[in-house]
Design a protein around this motif. Structure first.
Motif, PDB file in Angstrom:
ATOM      1  N   PRO A   1       0.802  -1.223   0.000  1.00 44.56           N
ATOM      2  CA  PRO A   1       0.000   0.000   0.000  1.00 44.56           C
ATOM      3  C   PRO A   1       0.839   1.279   0.000  1.00 44.56           C
ATOM      4  CG  PRO A   1      -0.928  -1.592   1.524  1.00 44.56           C
ATOM      5  CD  PRO A   1       0.410  -2.119   1.111  1.00 44.56           C
ATOM      6  N   LEU A   2       1.924   1.281   0.770  1.00 38.01           N
ATOM      7  CA  LEU A   2       2.777   2.460   0.862  1.00 38.01           C
ATOM      8  C   LEU A   2       3.410   2.780  -0.488  1.00 38.01           C
ATOM      9  CD1 LEU A   2       5.326   3.248   3.649  1.00 38.01           C
ATOM     10  CD2 LEU A   2       6.081   3.175   1.294  1.00 38.01           C
TER      11      LEU A   2
ATOM     12  N   GLY B   1      12.317  -0.838   7.233  1.00 36.19           N
ATOM     13  CA  GLY B   1      12.178  -1.258   5.850  1.00 36.19           C
ATOM     14  C   GLY B   1      11.131  -0.443   5.119  1.00 36.19           C
ATOM     15  N   LEU B   2      10.020  -0.147   5.794  1.00 32.78           N
ATOM     16  CA  LEU B   2       8.959   0.640   5.173  1.00 32.78           C
ATOM     17  C   LEU B   2       9.436   2.058   4.878  1.00 32.78           C
ATOM     18  CD1 LEU B   2       6.020  -0.569   7.424  1.00 32.78           C
ATOM     19  CD2 LEU B   2       6.325  -1.095   4.997  1.00 32.78           C
ATOM     20  N   THR B   3      10.221   2.625   5.777  1.00 26.92           N
ATOM     21  CA  THR B   3      10.748   3.970   5.550  1.00 26.92           C
ATOM     22  C   THR B   3      11.730   3.982   4.391  1.00 26.92           C
ATOM     23  OG1 THR B   3      10.441   4.539   7.882  1.00 26.92           O
ATOM     24  CG2 THR B   3      11.987   5.890   6.621  1.00 26.92           C
TER      25      THR B   3
ATOM     26  N   VAL C   1      19.197   8.419   5.119  1.00 23.45           N
ATOM     27  CA  VAL C   1      19.816   8.177   6.425  1.00 23.45           C
ATOM     28  C   VAL C   1      19.013   8.865   7.524  1.00 23.45           C
ATOM     29  CG1 VAL C   1      21.828   8.689   7.864  1.00 23.45           C
ATOM     30  CG2 VAL C   1      22.154   7.798   5.551  1.00 23.45           C
ATOM     31  N   GLU C   2      18.678  10.128   7.297  1.00 22.50           N
ATOM     32  CA  GLU C   2      17.915  10.866   8.303  1.00 22.50           C
ATOM     33  C   GLU C   2      16.521  10.267   8.481  1.00 22.50           C
ATOM     34  OE1 GLU C   2      19.631  12.807   9.969  1.00 22.50           O
ATOM     35  OE2 GLU C   2      21.269  13.295   8.614  1.00 22.50           O
ATOM     36  N   ALA C   3      15.910   9.847   7.381  1.00 20.72           N
ATOM     37  CA  ALA C   3      14.572   9.252   7.464  1.00 20.72           C
ATOM     38  C   ALA C   3      14.588   7.989   8.319  1.00 20.72           C
ATOM     39  CB  ALA C   3      14.051   8.943   6.066  1.00 20.72           C
ATOM     40  N   LEU C   4      15.594   7.149   8.125  1.00 22.50           N
ATOM     41  CA  LEU C   4      15.689   5.915   8.913  1.00 22.50           C
ATOM     42  C   LEU C   4      15.924   6.228  10.387  1.00 22.50           C
ATOM     43  CD1 LEU C   4      17.813   3.701   6.479  1.00 22.50           C
ATOM     44  CD2 LEU C   4      15.383   3.478   6.986  1.00 22.50           C
TER      45      LEU C   4
ATOM     46  N   ALA D   1       6.090   5.494   8.794  1.00 23.97           N
ATOM     47  CA  ALA D   1       7.149   5.425   7.783  1.00 23.97           C
ATOM     48  C   ALA D   1       7.033   6.570   6.788  1.00 23.97           C
ATOM     49  CB  ALA D   1       7.083   4.081   7.064  1.00 23.97           C
ATOM     50  N   LEU D   2       5.827   6.855   6.326  1.00 28.09           N
ATOM     51  CA  LEU D   2       5.633   7.966   5.406  1.00 28.09           C
ATOM     52  C   LEU D   2       6.055   9.286   6.053  1.00 28.09           C
ATOM     53  CD1 LEU D   2       2.181   7.108   3.775  1.00 28.09           C
ATOM     54  CD2 LEU D   2       4.342   7.414   2.559  1.00 28.09           C
TER      55      LEU D   2
END
Length: 478
Positions: free
Chosen positions: A108-109, A167-169, A184-187, A223-224
């Motif tokens: 879905p993401l 993983g989703l991010t 990197v920052e998102a994780l 994650a989004l």
């Protein structure tokens, strides 16, 4: 200074943007996606699925970006991702990849982002494949629900599947074309905003909650949000997967931490495909080998329900006394997904495995409910030794008392798994048959065939909106 594990994961995701994973890995990913999508279609009329759809509409009011399965109007990226996650998880029929169900969140993401940005099928495939691999590796680094110590269950007191947020991010970052430094920052943000591990209270308290292992749409939104916040300039904690004392393992209560499992041969070895499981029943995977054995015995000996005096079922030792599984109160179709006694009773009635098990007429059938008190669930005595020898083993046994005799059936692995027994493998044709059944009443035969062909040739699709258009009522019947 050596790169952190978060940085290594970001580099892994970036590499998959330029070089597709191996063909055999992509093939398994497409099989997983086909199965997950079918499960979402099957749930469009379910009570639980309806709730997710309604909240998806609230999240996306007035937006026209992405498709909710089986709905005419489109909604926002976030609304479609939430709604479709809840649809795929609603019947507990979706494929399993360690640590548990991953595709119901990953598809879905990526599909919502891909449709809105008119991205290719190849991009979605790469993103989902990276997500599946990262989730697998994180699961191997931490506690496992089926851990064994000295031959007996060592089930963690705190457990869940929150680690999928990484993983989703990464998948979201790939679909958004974020640079490696931003990924990197998102994780790092994902690790700091991760949901809690909530599986154990869900198992131990009855009646069970309808959020299952956590709120599916919620972890997708986390994650989004992590990907968007990093893109907008937020900073993440890049040491989150390197510090066992103050990092992610301590946040989610994992006693085991083996960081070498995270990135050893990452990008060279794809490990998730060997542990994929496809589900035949709308019941927790824990019961599937036992259900397989029961159905075989019922058919081989043509045992009728009114001939059955009792059924003793043996399955996974860790689950034998877990309240949510041994509960026999079924107030809603959802409750039946986790009641071992109910699943055994439905199987004895020879109801076609799949979405039909969640039909209220089946769930609340007087004959099904009347057989349940004659069902006993016990721990398989060889479970510990079997799992010590092979972590994927699920030894099961049934003893059916009928006609003055006892009929016995045994299984070592459930159908749908890769195992030493080749008959447990689910073929692509079997998945297509399951998909067609799940799509009945939602898509036309023509649309169903087109979706199957599109998914199995996904790397050739230039614009994902050609796939999502097939999932709206223009190609559907009610």
């Amino acid at each position: 200074m050596s790169p952190t594990n978060v940085e290594k994961f970001a580099a892994f995701a970036q590499g998959a943007l330029t070089t597709l994973p191996p063909a055999e890995v992509l093939k398994e990913t497409k099989r997983i996606l086909l199965d997950a999508l079918g499960c979402g279609l099957a749930a469009t009329s379910s009570e639980y699925g309806r709730v997710g759809v309604e909240y998806g509409r609230i999240l996306g009011a007035g937006r026209d970006e992405a498709t909710i399965f089986g709905q005419q109007e489109r909604t926002s990226i976030h609304g479609a991702a939430f709604a479709n996650t809840d649809l795929i998880t609603a019947l507990d029929l979706a494929p399993i990849n360690l640590p548990a169900h991953v595709a119901p969140y990953a598809l879905p993401l990526t599909l919502a982002l891909g449709e809105s940005r008119h991205l290719s099928g190849a991009r979605l495939l790469s993103a989902v494949t990276v997500c599946l691999e990262m989730c697998f590796r994180l699961s191997k680094a931490m506690d496992d629900l089926r851990d064994v110590s000295n031959g007996v269950p060592a089930t963690p007191r705190v457990f869940g599947y929150a680690s999928m947020v990484f993983g989703l991010t990464a998948a979201a970052a790939m679909m958004k074309d974020l640079p490696e430094t931003v990924t990197v920052e998102a994780l790092g943000i994902a690790g700091g905003t991760s949901p809690v591990n909530s599986l154990r209270p869900w198992q131990m308290h009855v009646p069970n909650t309808t959020i299952k292992y956590g709120l599916g749409g919620g972890i997708v939104l986390t994650a989004l949000t992590a990907a968007y916040m990093a893109e907008l300039g937020h900073r993440g904690n890049t040491q989150m997967l390197d510090d066992p004392e103050f990092g992610y393992p301590s946040l989610i209560g994992s006693k085991r931490w083996q960081p070498s499992e995270l990135t050893e041969k990452l990008g060279d070895e794809w490990r998730f495909p060997t542990t994929t499981s496809f589900k035949s029943y709308t019941q927790t995977r824990t019961s599937h080998a036992t259900l397989d054995a029961l159905i075989q015995v019922i058919h081989e000996h043509d045992i009728k329900v009114d001939e059955i005096d009792s059924i003793v079922a043996y399955g996974e030792a860790w689950s034998a006394k877990v309240p949510v599984y041994v509960d026999t109160v079924v107030d809603k179709p959802y409750d039946a997904q986790f009641s071992f006694a109910h699943g055994i009773s439905v199987a004895a009635h020879r109801i076609r495995p799949g979405k039909d098990w969640q039909d209220p007429a089946v769930v609340f059938s007087g004959s099904v409910l009347n057989l349940m008190p004659r069902v006993q669930w016990r721990a398989h005595p060889d479970w510990g030794s079997a799992v010590n020898g092979d972590p994927l083993a699920r030894p099961a046994r049934v003893e059916i008392s009928a006609r003055g005799k006892t009929f016995v059936g045994d299984r070592s692995y459930p159908k749908g798994s890769t195992s030493p027994d080749p008959t447990t493998y689910t073929t692509t044709e079997e998945l297509a048959i399951k998909f067609r059944h799940n799509a009945e009443g939602v898509l036309t035969t023509k649309a169903t065939d087109a979706v199957i062909d599109t998914i199995m040739g996904l790397e050739q699709v230039e614009d994902l909106s050609t796939l999502t258009a097939l999932l709206r009522p223009e190609g559907a019947t009610r």
